[in-house]
Design an enzyme around this catalytic site. Structure first.
Site, PDB file in Angstrom:
ATOM      1  N   GLY A 410       1.764 -15.003  37.287  1.00 46.18           N
ATOM      2  CA  GLY A 410       3.213 -14.020  37.653  1.00 46.18           C
ATOM      3  C   GLY A 410       2.887 -13.099  38.809  1.00 46.18           C
ATOM      4  O   GLY A 410       1.460 -12.654  38.122  1.00 46.18           O
ATOM      5  N   PRO A 411       3.826 -12.705  39.111  1.00 46.31           N
ATOM      6  CA  PRO A 411       3.505 -10.989  39.549  1.00 46.31           C
ATOM      7  C   PRO A 411       3.040  -9.757  38.835  1.00 46.31           C
ATOM      8  O   PRO A 411       2.985  -9.969  38.187  1.00 46.31           O
ATOM      9  CB  PRO A 411       4.484 -10.747  40.845  1.00 46.31           C
ATOM     10  CG  PRO A 411       5.568 -11.826  39.996  1.00 46.31           C
ATOM     11  CD  PRO A 411       4.879 -12.377  38.997  1.00 46.31           C
ATOM     12  N   PRO A 412       2.340  -8.895  39.488  1.00 44.97           N
ATOM     13  CA  PRO A 412       1.834  -7.558  39.496  1.00 44.97           C
ATOM     14  C   PRO A 412       2.482  -6.842  38.999  1.00 44.97           C
ATOM     15  O   PRO A 412       4.222  -6.671  38.913  1.00 44.97           O
ATOM     16  CB  PRO A 412       1.523  -6.869  40.379  1.00 44.97           C
ATOM     17  CG  PRO A 412       0.945  -7.151  41.651  1.00 44.97           C
ATOM     18  CD  PRO A 412       1.805  -8.952  41.318  1.00 44.97           C
ATOM     19  N   VAL A 414       4.133  -7.126  35.636  1.00 44.83           N
ATOM     20  CA  VAL A 414       5.592  -8.295  35.095  1.00 44.83           C
ATOM     21  C   VAL A 414       5.453  -8.639  33.192  1.00 44.83           C
ATOM     22  O   VAL A 414       5.710  -8.431  32.832  1.00 44.83           O
ATOM     23  CB  VAL A 414       5.671 -10.014  35.355  1.00 44.83           C
ATOM     24  CG1 VAL A 414       6.136  -9.784  36.319  1.00 44.83           C
ATOM     25  CG2 VAL A 414       4.169  -9.602  35.029  1.00 44.83           C
ATOM     26  N   GLY A 415       3.450  -7.310  32.834  1.00 44.31           N
ATOM     27  CA  GLY A 415       3.118  -7.854  31.193  1.00 44.31           C
ATOM     28  C   GLY A 415       1.904  -8.586  31.061  1.00 44.31           C
ATOM     29  O   GLY A 415       2.457  -8.802  29.644  1.00 44.31           O
ATOM     30  N   LYS A 416       1.340  -8.985  32.056  1.00 42.42           N
ATOM     31  CA  LYS A 416       0.427 -10.109  31.455  1.00 42.42           C
ATOM     32  C   LYS A 416      -0.672  -8.955  30.870  1.00 42.42           C
ATOM     33  O   LYS A 416      -0.541  -9.772  29.717  1.00 42.42           O
ATOM     34  CB  LYS A 416      -0.356 -10.169  33.003  1.00 42.42           C
ATOM     35  CG  LYS A 416       0.771 -11.329  33.481  1.00 42.42           C
ATOM     36  CD  LYS A 416       0.278 -11.832  34.777  1.00 42.42           C
ATOM     37  CE  LYS A 416      -0.074 -11.151  35.762  1.00 42.42           C
ATOM     38  NZ  LYS A 416       0.512 -10.460  37.077  1.00 42.42           N
ATOM     39  N   SER A 785       7.012 -23.347  54.032  1.00 41.80           N
ATOM     40  CA  SER A 785       8.326 -22.757  53.675  1.00 41.80           C
ATOM     41  C   SER A 785       9.220 -22.025  54.814  1.00 41.80           C
ATOM     42  O   SER A 785      10.561 -21.702  54.498  1.00 41.80           O
ATOM     43  CB  SER A 785       8.115 -22.263  52.299  1.00 41.80           C
ATOM     44  OG  SER A 785       7.364 -20.962  52.525  1.00 41.80           O
ATOM     45  N   LYS A 828      11.656 -16.950  44.838  1.00 37.30           N
ATOM     46  CA  LYS A 828      11.987 -17.040  45.746  1.00 37.30           C
ATOM     47  C   LYS A 828      13.691 -16.202  46.040  1.00 37.30           C
ATOM     48  O   LYS A 828      13.879 -15.748  46.536  1.00 37.30           O
ATOM     49  CB  LYS A 828      12.042 -17.789  46.654  1.00 37.30           C
ATOM     50  CG  LYS A 828      10.801 -18.023  47.288  1.00 37.30           C
ATOM     51  CD  LYS A 828      10.540 -19.313  47.727  1.00 37.30           C
ATOM     52  CE  LYS A 828       9.259 -19.490  48.643  1.00 37.30           C
ATOM     53  NZ  LYS A 828       8.767 -20.787  49.257  1.00 37.30           N
TER      54      LYS A 828
HETATM   55  P1  ADP Z   1       0.122  -7.016  34.924  1.00 40.63           P
HETATM   56  O1  ADP Z   1      -0.791  -6.762  34.068  1.00 40.63           O
HETATM   57  O2  ADP Z   1       1.271  -8.530  34.815  1.00 40.63           O
HETATM   58  O3  ADP Z   1      -0.020  -6.969  36.066  1.00 40.63           O
HETATM   59  P2  ADP Z   1       0.880  -5.007  32.863  1.00 40.63           P
HETATM   60  O4  ADP Z   1       0.500  -6.086  31.592  1.00 40.63           O
HETATM   61  O5  ADP Z   1      -0.415  -3.469  33.183  1.00 40.63           O
HETATM   62  O6  ADP Z   1       0.883  -5.516  34.146  1.00 40.63           O
HETATM   63  O7  ADP Z   1       2.120  -4.027  32.922  1.00 40.63           O
HETATM   64  C1  ADP Z   1       2.699  -3.105  32.986  1.00 40.63           C
HETATM   65  C2  ADP Z   1       3.684  -2.487  32.394  1.00 40.63           C
HETATM   66  O8  ADP Z   1       4.520  -2.882  32.671  1.00 40.63           O
HETATM   67  C3  ADP Z   1       2.414  -2.081  31.812  1.00 40.63           C
HETATM   68  O9  ADP Z   1       2.781  -0.467  31.472  1.00 40.63           O
HETATM   69  C4  ADP Z   1       3.259  -2.534  30.565  1.00 40.63           C
HETATM   70  O10 ADP Z   1       3.577  -2.600  29.121  1.00 40.63           O
HETATM   71  C5  ADP Z   1       4.977  -2.952  31.313  1.00 40.63           C
HETATM   72  N1  ADP Z   1       5.655  -4.234  30.573  1.00 40.63           N
HETATM   73  C6  ADP Z   1       5.601  -5.487  31.392  1.00 40.63           C
HETATM   74  N2  ADP Z   1       6.893  -6.112  31.507  1.00 40.63           N
HETATM   75  C7  ADP Z   1       6.890  -5.151  30.231  1.00 40.63           C
HETATM   76  C8  ADP Z   1       8.958  -5.551  28.847  1.00 40.63           C
HETATM   77  N3  ADP Z   1       9.050  -6.997  28.765  1.00 40.63           N
HETATM   78  N4  ADP Z   1       8.764  -4.769  28.891  1.00 40.63           N
HETATM   79  C9  ADP Z   1       7.996  -3.532  28.271  1.00 40.63           C
HETATM   80  N5  ADP Z   1       7.663  -2.932  28.551  1.00 40.63           N
HETATM   81  C10 ADP Z   1       6.722  -4.098  30.078  1.00 40.63           C
END
Ligand code: ADP
Length: 889
Positions: A410-412, A414-416, A785, A828
């Protein structure tokens, strides 16, 4: 050569500090002190017939040897007039001169040597104008001091001679003991002379001495030439008895001979055939042996021993332990400065540091708690969390299950990463992140062979060393960002890492022994799947995180981001309040992203502004009583006086958070629009952008997909006088350029149907050029696209009709006008939603992707499906496409 001399009964005395002049010795002295200058002037310089002076050894006060006896206060050097004080010989052998008020004590010896000046020269020191003398003196014969007195600034002594008369001499020479002794001395002296002559290759001048000078004088001459201690010199001076003098001199000549021989031996050794390094080695070995003997162990020794102990406790598997021991033996034989020592040491340190057996204890996995943990850390992501729980459940049932590797895509923002660390927390394992972004060299994964200078282990082994357990959760971050070039293919190394069959014996080139990675739980992340090589993808289970809707972002911000940001800045809601409406504004106006990273950054900026406000508070702040035990002594003092404390001291040891909770600020900072603008600047995005940009014909709104998720992409077309050429700008790739070509061809062939040309056969480009531009010009773009967007822009240009500002489109187009499906449809659509677009034209075959789009987003959007290009045009223009006709092709 000194003959027997007539000594006067009184001699001027020149003291020699810690030095003895023996009879027969010749010495050059420089007189600088006022008293000695005076003495030389009066006794030697100004006399026509050069007289004799007495040289008397004196001992520094620092050296206190009782053998020399009582103390005489020194009057030497005091220019206090011609006072003459007398000193009488005491009961001991020594004399004492007591001059009151003199500060320095000096010990006079009671025997001295009368000396004659062989040469005198006078000099004047320029800056001070002081007179100095250089005198060459020859020692003549011994005398003993009867009485010491001062004459002006220097001393004189009443003396009695100690040398034997001629008759006495003759008598002694008959003594058999004396004869033996003198033979012995001569033998030793002859040997010494021959050794010296051999060494210095000088002629036999010294030998002549042996035959011409009486033996008792020879003894003095020889000893005078040796470098011996003051004590030995004194004892030689005191040897008035000839037998004693001879035996002492023989002894000294012998020891001198010995030392010459030892020195010669050492030189021979050193000049031997040893090479430089051999010599060094030998000397070091000797040094080591000496140190061992002394129990004085070297630091390096200690280090190696400590390293060995560390390795013993590192739990190395037996085959690796053998290998390590071999390396350790080599290290022990090396010298610290030897090339290779350091690299060998660093290698062994790594072996000792790696967690061969050390694992974090795995407690019984509580799925309910894990779920709660995931829920409390992350808002939404229901499906993702469900999949993680399934994954954990399988691990619970079968701990050694080799399930697929989870890969979050997923994009940056998003909580990966944070999901992966939650998995680690749920499993009770340590977490380590290995960044693979930009890794192009296989050696980054697998390490460099130790033959290279500066070689090091790969990132995985390095990560394991850092985390110090063999069963961590290891996040392979940005697995899609690895590339391959001449330095190998990192992806193939990763294949081995992720293959449960192979990673039991992972071979890092630097480590050169297998390491078991099978206990590591791998989780990967990627922004896009496309660049990940299929075999690698095959080992992973992909979990997509498409990005958040504004509503989700709002919830995430309110529930997770704001509390975390406040905590990180040592604040609480007493200091800063960000109302929901303001968070919404931040989302709408300051961020346009799939994730929440920029949102978090903006919230952090607000928190920083609040922190500055708090820190700048000048008014006194009431302090709760609990802070007593936290406060610094200064705070305590002030509290003891019962007063209020100014907020100027924050004890270092105390957590800011704790303190901030103790302070109550008069009014919290409540964020409003004005503060937003002040802190974050003017709004960066607004919904009017699309409307403004499509206000002229020739512009259409496309949807593209980037590593940052979906994005809105405008396409601008314009015409000008020219030769019918098409110009393309905006850092375009080959695919997109071809799409433009196809689009133009299609529009040209359909010009009549589209009512762009009055009759068949008219060339739309007759006398004009077309320029198509994709802003932003600095960002590289590619992909098929944009086909439908290009056609729409061209039709709008030729027909001079504006495209609808609320409509965005995506789709590949064939030469015949069929609309083909595209990738990343979900991202998109989310991007269109984020940008305030209301209608999205999608290829019909992308219908299936709509299932993944959150219902809230779909509820706000009108999705228009297109099978052919005409369908797209129908939806893109206000009031439909009036020139609509079905393709005749
Ligand atoms: P990624 O690895 O996808 O680039 P991160 O895991 O570093 O992103 O997430 C960026 C920040 O956003 C972190 O502080 C994370 O805890 C927060 N975050 C992202 N998604 C959620 C979510 N669904 N609920 C709570 N916090 C989130």
């Amino acid at each position: 050569m000194a003959q027997s001399v007539e000594l006067p009964s009184r001699l001027a005395i020149l003291p020699f500090r810690n030095k003895v002049l023996l009879p027969g010795a010749i010495i050059r002295i420089r007189c600088t002190s006022p008293s000695s200058v005076k003495l030389v002037e009066q006794e030697l310089w100004q006399r026509e017939e050069k007289g004799l002076i007495g040289i008397l050894p004196v001992r520094d006060t620092a050296e206190t040897t009782t053998a020399i006896g009582p103390v005489v206060s020194q009057g030497v050097g005091s220019d206090s007039g011609e006072r003459s004080s007398r000193v009488h010989v005491g009961a001991s052998d020594s004399h004492s001169l007591d001059a009151k008020n003199q500060q320095e004590n000096i010990h006079w010896h009671n025997r001295g040597v009368a000396a004659r000046a062989l040469h005198l020269s006078r000099g004047v020191e320029k800056p001070s104008g002081r007179v100095t003398y250089i005198v060459i003196l020859e020692g003549l014969c011994r005398f003993s001091v009867q009485e010491l007195s001062t004459r002006g600034t220097y001393y004189t002594a009443r003396i009695s001679p100690l040398e034997m008369t001629k008759a006495e001499m003759e008598q002694v020479e008959q003594d058999p003991d004396f004869m033996t002794l003198s033979r012995q001395f001569k033998a030793a002296a002859t040997e010494l002379i021959s050794v010296l002559e051999q060494k210095q290759k000088t002629g036999g001048k010294t030998k002549v001495l042996l035959e011409t000078v009486p033996v008792h004088k020879l003894a003095d001459i020889f000893v005078a030439s040796f470098e011996i201690s003051f004590e030995e010199q004194l004892s030689m001076l005191d040897s008035v008895d000839l037998k004693v003098r001879l035996s002492k001199a023989t002894e000294l000549v012998d020891s001198h001979l010995q030392s010459i021989r030892v020195a010669e031996k050492i030189t021979q050794k050193v000049e031997g055939q040893l090479s430089k390094s051999q010599k060094e080695y030998l000397l070091r070995q000797q040094m080591r042996a000496i140190k061992e003997e002394l129990g004085d162990n070297d630091d390096d020794e200690d280090d190696v021993a400590a390293l060995e102990r560390k390795m013993q406790s590192a739990g190395l598997p037996s085959n690796i332990w053998k290998h390590a021991q071999r390396e350790l033996r080599m290290l022990k034989k090396m010298q610290p400065l030897q090339p290779g020592y350091n690299s060998s040491r660093v290698y062994l340190e790594l072996l000792a540091d790696l967690p061969w057996q050390k694992a974090s204890e795995e407690h019984e996995l509580d799925l309910k708690a894990a779920k709660q943990h995931l829920d409390s850390d992350h808002y939404g992501l229901v499906k993702v969390k469900q999949r993680i729980i399934e994954y954990l459940a399988v691990r619970k049932l079968k701990p050694d299950a080799r399930g697929p590797v989870l890969c979050f895509v997923g994009p940056p923002g998003v909580g990966k990463t944070s999901l992966a660390s939650s998995i680690a927390a749920a499993l009770g394992r340590k977490f380590v992140r290995i960044s693979l972004g930009g890794v192009k060299d296989e050696a980054d994964i697998r390490g460099h062979r130790r033959t290279y200078i500066g070689s090091m282990p790969g990132r995985l082994i390095e990560g394991l060393k850092r985390v110090a357990v063999c069963n961590p959760v290891m996040l392979l971050d940005e697995i899609d960002k690895t590339g391959s070039d001449v330095r190998g293919d990192p992806a193939s190394a990763l294949l081995e890492v992720l293959d449960p069959e192979q990673n039991k014996t992972f071979n890092d080139h630097y480590l050169n022994v297998p390491f078991d990675l099978s206990k590591v739980v791998f989780v990967a992340t990627a922004n896009r799947l496309q660049p990940v090589p299929p075999p690698l993808l095959d080992r992973m289970e992909v979990i997509e995180l498409p990005g958040y809707t504004p509503e989700e972002k709002l919830k995430i911000a309110m529930r997770h981001l704001i509390p975390r940001v406040l905590e990180q800045h040592g604040l609480s809601s007493d200091f800063l309040q960000i109302p929901e409406a303001m968070v919404k504004l931040v989302i709408q106006r300051y961020t346009r992203e799939a994730g929440v990273r920029n949102l978090e950054r903006n919230l952090a900026a607000l928190a920083r502004a609040a922190a500055v406000r708090v820190a700048e508070q000048e008014q006194t702040v009431p302090l709760s009583k609990d802070v007593h035990q936290l406060a610094s002594p200064l705070l305590e003092n002030r509290l003891a006086e019962g007063g209020e404390v100014e907020m100027e001291i924050i004890p270092m040891a105390v957590n800011n958070h704790e303190i901030s909770n103790e302070f109550r600020i008069a009014s919290p900072l409540v964020v409003d629009e004005a503060i937003l603008e002040k802190v974050l600047g003017p709004p960066r995005f607004d919904d009017r952008e699309a409307a403004e940009r499509v206000s002229t014909p020739g512009v259409s709104v496309g949807l593209v997909w980037t590593a940052f998720g979906g994005e809105v992409q405008f396409v601008e077309a314009t015409a000008m006088v020219g030769k019918g050429e098409m110009h393309l700008t905006g850092q375009l790739g080959d695919v997109i350029k071809e799409s433009a070509q196809i689009a133009l061809t299609w529009v040209k062939t359909r010009a009549m149907d589209l009512k762009l040309a009055a009759s068949e056969g008219i060339n739309l480009l007759e006398g004009r050029d077309i320029h198509i531009h994709f802003p932003a010009g600095a960002v590289p773009k590619d992909g098929p696209s944009a086909g439908v967007t290009l056609v729409t822009a061209l039709v709008s240009l030729f027909s001079q009709k504006r495209v609808r500002a609320d409509t965005a489109m995506t789709g590949e187009m064939t030469l015949r006008g069929l609309v083909l499906p595209v990738g990343g449809a979900k991202d998109k659509i989310l991007a269109a939603h984020r940008c305030g677009i209301k209608r999205v034209i999608l290829p019909e075959r992308n219908l299936k992707d709509l299932v993944e789009v959150p219902a809230t987003v779909l509820g706000n959007l009108e999705i228009l499906l297109a099978k052919r290009m005409e369908d797209v045009l129908e939806h893109a223009f206000e009031g439909g496409c009036p020139w609509r006709q079905h393709s005749k092709l």
